[in-house]
Design a protein around this motif. Structure first.
Motif, PDB file in Angstrom:
ATOM      1  N   ASP A  42     -12.244  30.843 -30.065  1.00 21.52           N
ATOM      2  CA  ASP A  42     -12.611  30.385 -31.155  1.00 21.52           C
ATOM      3  C   ASP A  42     -11.871  29.344 -31.849  1.00 21.52           C
ATOM      4  O   ASP A  42     -12.389  28.525 -32.665  1.00 21.52           O
ATOM      5  CB  ASP A  42     -12.288  31.877 -32.197  1.00 21.52           C
ATOM      6  CG  ASP A  42     -13.275  32.808 -31.988  1.00 21.52           C
ATOM      7  OD1 ASP A  42     -14.175  32.720 -31.363  1.00 21.52           O
ATOM      8  OD2 ASP A  42     -13.008  33.952 -32.628  1.00 21.52           O
ATOM      9  N   ILE A  43     -10.656  29.226 -31.416  1.00 20.70           N
ATOM     10  CA  ILE A  43      -9.678  28.004 -31.619  1.00 20.70           C
ATOM     11  C   ILE A  43     -10.444  26.715 -31.183  1.00 20.70           C
ATOM     12  O   ILE A  43     -10.471  25.815 -31.994  1.00 20.70           O
ATOM     13  CB  ILE A  43      -8.481  28.261 -31.131  1.00 20.70           C
ATOM     14  CG1 ILE A  43      -7.732  29.539 -31.845  1.00 20.70           C
ATOM     15  CG2 ILE A  43      -7.443  27.064 -31.415  1.00 20.70           C
ATOM     16  CD1 ILE A  43      -6.240  29.723 -31.038  1.00 20.70           C
ATOM     17  N   LEU A  44     -10.881  26.777 -29.798  1.00 23.06           N
ATOM     18  CA  LEU A  44     -11.391  25.588 -29.383  1.00 23.06           C
ATOM     19  C   LEU A  44     -12.846  25.224 -30.098  1.00 23.06           C
ATOM     20  O   LEU A  44     -12.921  24.270 -30.092  1.00 23.06           O
ATOM     21  CB  LEU A  44     -11.548  25.989 -27.732  1.00 23.06           C
ATOM     22  CG  LEU A  44     -10.304  25.983 -26.914  1.00 23.06           C
ATOM     23  CD1 LEU A  44     -10.482  26.251 -25.595  1.00 23.06           C
ATOM     24  CD2 LEU A  44      -9.694  24.700 -26.810  1.00 23.06           C
ATOM     25  N   MET A  45     -13.567  26.359 -30.474  1.00 18.61           N
ATOM     26  CA  MET A  45     -14.795  26.109 -31.131  1.00 18.61           C
ATOM     27  C   MET A  45     -14.337  25.379 -32.431  1.00 18.61           C
ATOM     28  O   MET A  45     -14.905  24.249 -32.740  1.00 18.61           O
ATOM     29  CB  MET A  45     -15.443  27.425 -31.455  1.00 18.61           C
ATOM     30  CG  MET A  45     -16.672  27.162 -31.949  1.00 18.61           C
ATOM     31  SD  MET A  45     -17.936  26.397 -30.935  1.00 18.61           S
ATOM     32  CE  MET A  45     -18.615  27.812 -30.068  1.00 18.61           C
ATOM     33  N   ALA A  98     -14.049  23.928 -21.948  1.00 20.48           N
ATOM     34  CA  ALA A  98     -15.197  24.427 -22.200  1.00 20.48           C
ATOM     35  C   ALA A  98     -16.149  24.714 -20.915  1.00 20.48           C
ATOM     36  O   ALA A  98     -16.552  25.678 -20.592  1.00 20.48           O
ATOM     37  CB  ALA A  98     -16.379  23.746 -22.974  1.00 20.48           C
ATOM     38  N   LEU A  99     -15.794  23.901 -19.781  1.00 21.98           N
ATOM     39  CA  LEU A  99     -16.296  23.958 -18.608  1.00 21.98           C
ATOM     40  C   LEU A  99     -15.814  25.127 -17.705  1.00 21.98           C
ATOM     41  O   LEU A  99     -16.449  25.869 -17.054  1.00 21.98           O
ATOM     42  CB  LEU A  99     -16.334  22.837 -17.935  1.00 21.98           C
ATOM     43  CG  LEU A  99     -16.969  21.557 -18.304  1.00 21.98           C
ATOM     44  CD1 LEU A  99     -16.785  20.381 -17.632  1.00 21.98           C
ATOM     45  CD2 LEU A  99     -18.512  21.894 -18.072  1.00 21.98           C
ATOM     46  N   CYS A 100     -14.363  25.324 -18.218  1.00 16.35           N
ATOM     47  CA  CYS A 100     -13.692  26.477 -17.344  1.00 16.35           C
ATOM     48  C   CYS A 100     -13.736  27.737 -17.955  1.00 16.35           C
ATOM     49  O   CYS A 100     -13.577  28.842 -17.138  1.00 16.35           O
ATOM     50  CB  CYS A 100     -12.351  25.881 -17.138  1.00 16.35           C
ATOM     51  SG  CYS A 100     -11.911  24.199 -16.313  1.00 16.35           S
ATOM     52  N   ARG A 104     -19.935  31.557 -23.266  1.00 14.78           N
ATOM     53  CA  ARG A 104     -21.232  30.822 -23.296  1.00 14.78           C
ATOM     54  C   ARG A 104     -21.468  29.723 -24.620  1.00 14.78           C
ATOM     55  O   ARG A 104     -21.880  28.712 -24.532  1.00 14.78           O
ATOM     56  CB  ARG A 104     -22.186  31.787 -23.036  1.00 14.78           C
ATOM     57  CG  ARG A 104     -23.649  30.984 -22.990  1.00 14.78           C
ATOM     58  CD  ARG A 104     -24.727  31.971 -22.796  1.00 14.78           C
ATOM     59  NE  ARG A 104     -25.523  31.638 -21.578  1.00 14.78           N
ATOM     60  CZ  ARG A 104     -26.089  32.282 -20.976  1.00 14.78           C
ATOM     61  NH1 ARG A 104     -26.585  33.625 -20.968  1.00 14.78           N
ATOM     62  NH2 ARG A 104     -26.770  31.652 -19.831  1.00 14.78           N
ATOM     63  N   GLU A 105     -20.896  30.364 -25.709  1.00 15.60           N
ATOM     64  CA  GLU A 105     -20.667  29.794 -26.709  1.00 15.60           C
ATOM     65  C   GLU A 105     -20.318  28.146 -26.700  1.00 15.60           C
ATOM     66  O   GLU A 105     -20.697  27.315 -27.322  1.00 15.60           O
ATOM     67  CB  GLU A 105     -20.473  30.659 -27.894  1.00 15.60           C
ATOM     68  CG  GLU A 105     -20.843  30.291 -29.397  1.00 15.60           C
ATOM     69  CD  GLU A 105     -20.164  31.108 -30.451  1.00 15.60           C
ATOM     70  OE1 GLU A 105     -20.269  30.956 -31.567  1.00 15.60           O
ATOM     71  OE2 GLU A 105     -19.849  32.180 -30.144  1.00 15.60           O
ATOM     72  N   LEU A 106     -19.070  28.367 -26.381  1.00 19.19           N
ATOM     73  CA  LEU A 106     -18.358  27.144 -26.496  1.00 19.19           C
ATOM     74  C   LEU A 106     -18.889  26.192 -25.444  1.00 19.19           C
ATOM     75  O   LEU A 106     -19.226  25.016 -25.863  1.00 19.19           O
ATOM     76  CB  LEU A 106     -16.669  27.481 -26.042  1.00 19.19           C
ATOM     77  CG  LEU A 106     -15.931  26.097 -25.995  1.00 19.19           C
ATOM     78  CD1 LEU A 106     -16.016  25.644 -27.281  1.00 19.19           C
ATOM     79  CD2 LEU A 106     -14.361  26.393 -25.476  1.00 19.19           C
ATOM     80  N   ARG A 107     -19.353  26.479 -24.327  1.00 15.67           N
ATOM     81  CA  ARG A 107     -19.968  25.788 -23.434  1.00 15.67           C
ATOM     82  C   ARG A 107     -21.367  25.116 -23.870  1.00 15.67           C
ATOM     83  O   ARG A 107     -21.363  23.842 -23.839  1.00 15.67           O
ATOM     84  CB  ARG A 107     -20.368  26.557 -21.952  1.00 15.67           C
ATOM     85  CG  ARG A 107     -20.987  25.582 -21.041  1.00 15.67           C
ATOM     86  CD  ARG A 107     -21.203  26.321 -19.664  1.00 15.67           C
ATOM     87  NE  ARG A 107     -19.808  26.607 -19.278  1.00 15.67           N
ATOM     88  CZ  ARG A 107     -19.769  27.060 -17.996  1.00 15.67           C
ATOM     89  NH1 ARG A 107     -20.535  26.613 -17.206  1.00 15.67           N
ATOM     90  NH2 ARG A 107     -18.417  27.388 -17.515  1.00 15.67           N
ATOM     91  N   THR A 108     -21.965  25.909 -24.691  1.00 15.83           N
ATOM     92  CA  THR A 108     -23.143  25.559 -25.304  1.00 15.83           C
ATOM     93  C   THR A 108     -23.090  24.586 -26.193  1.00 15.83           C
ATOM     94  O   THR A 108     -23.867  23.490 -26.475  1.00 15.83           O
ATOM     95  CB  THR A 108     -23.892  26.635 -25.855  1.00 15.83           C
ATOM     96  OG1 THR A 108     -24.241  27.637 -24.741  1.00 15.83           O
ATOM     97  CG2 THR A 108     -25.362  26.380 -26.730  1.00 15.83           C
TER      98      THR A 108
END
Length: 194
Positions: A42-45, A98-100, A104-108
């Motif tokens: 969530d933080i990264l998002m 995000a790749l690691c 799915r949400e962050l990657r998307t």
């Protein structure tokens, strides 16, 4: 939250970004922070959303400038390198993370951001082809990816070398090399092999 998260990433690396570390940085309890974010993802998002807004805005401003498509593309390169230097390269670190991560949400979201970035570059490349400054045989999709990769690789090396040199220090050489690959002979004033 975003600013504190960026500082943690910049100073300690991605592995130091936790809900606990962020709460301490903000002077909050973990319980208070959990009302806003549930996890590192969530933080990264939130950080990615901020990067998407601010970087694409900086690129858009560079592309609104006067001049040819090539000049606006050059200004876009300068804007992105300057942005990355000011933000300590956090954008690429978040995309790599995000790749690691399993989520799915962050990657998307990261993929959508990169696709929007590439669309901005492709638009200027197509305008350059219409102006005759960029060769008609240049695949704008690949040329946009090359542009993104050129920036990403330089920001990555800069970050790995502890930001020991000015990120924009070689931007003229980068631009000339990129230009040699996409420009038409007639408009560039130099012989360029297709």
């Amino acid at each position: 939250i975003v600013e504190a998260a960026r500082k943690i990433i910049t100073n300690g690396g991605m592995e130091h970004l936790t809900v606990r570390a962020l709460a301490e940085s903000l002077g909050l309890s973990q319980a208070a922070l959990y009302r806003h974010v549930r996890s590192k993802q969530d933080i990264l998002m939130l950080v990615l959303q901020d990067i998407e807004t601010t970087l694409l805005q900086a690129m858009g401003q560079a592309q609104k400038g006067k001049g040819s498509a090539l000049e606006r593309l050059r200004q876009t390169l300068n804007a992105h390198l300057s942005y990355s230097e000011r933000r300590k390269g956090v954008g690429f670190l978040v995309i790599n993370e995000a790749l690691c991560l399993e989520g799915r949400e962050l990657r998307t979201r990261a993929r959508a951001f990169v696709e929007r970035y590439l669309e901005l570059i492709k638009k200027v490349l197509l305008e350059g082809q219409e102006e005759g400054a960029i060769r008609d045989d240049v695949d704008v999709e690949l040329a946009a990816r090359l542009f993104f990769g050129m920036v990403q690789s330089n920001v990555t090396l800069w970050a790995l070398q502890s930001r020991a040199f000015p990120l924009g220090g070689r931007q003229e050489e980068l631009w000339e090399l990129y230009l040699a690959g996409v420009s038409s002979r007639e408009k560039s004033g130099r012989e360029v092999q297709p």
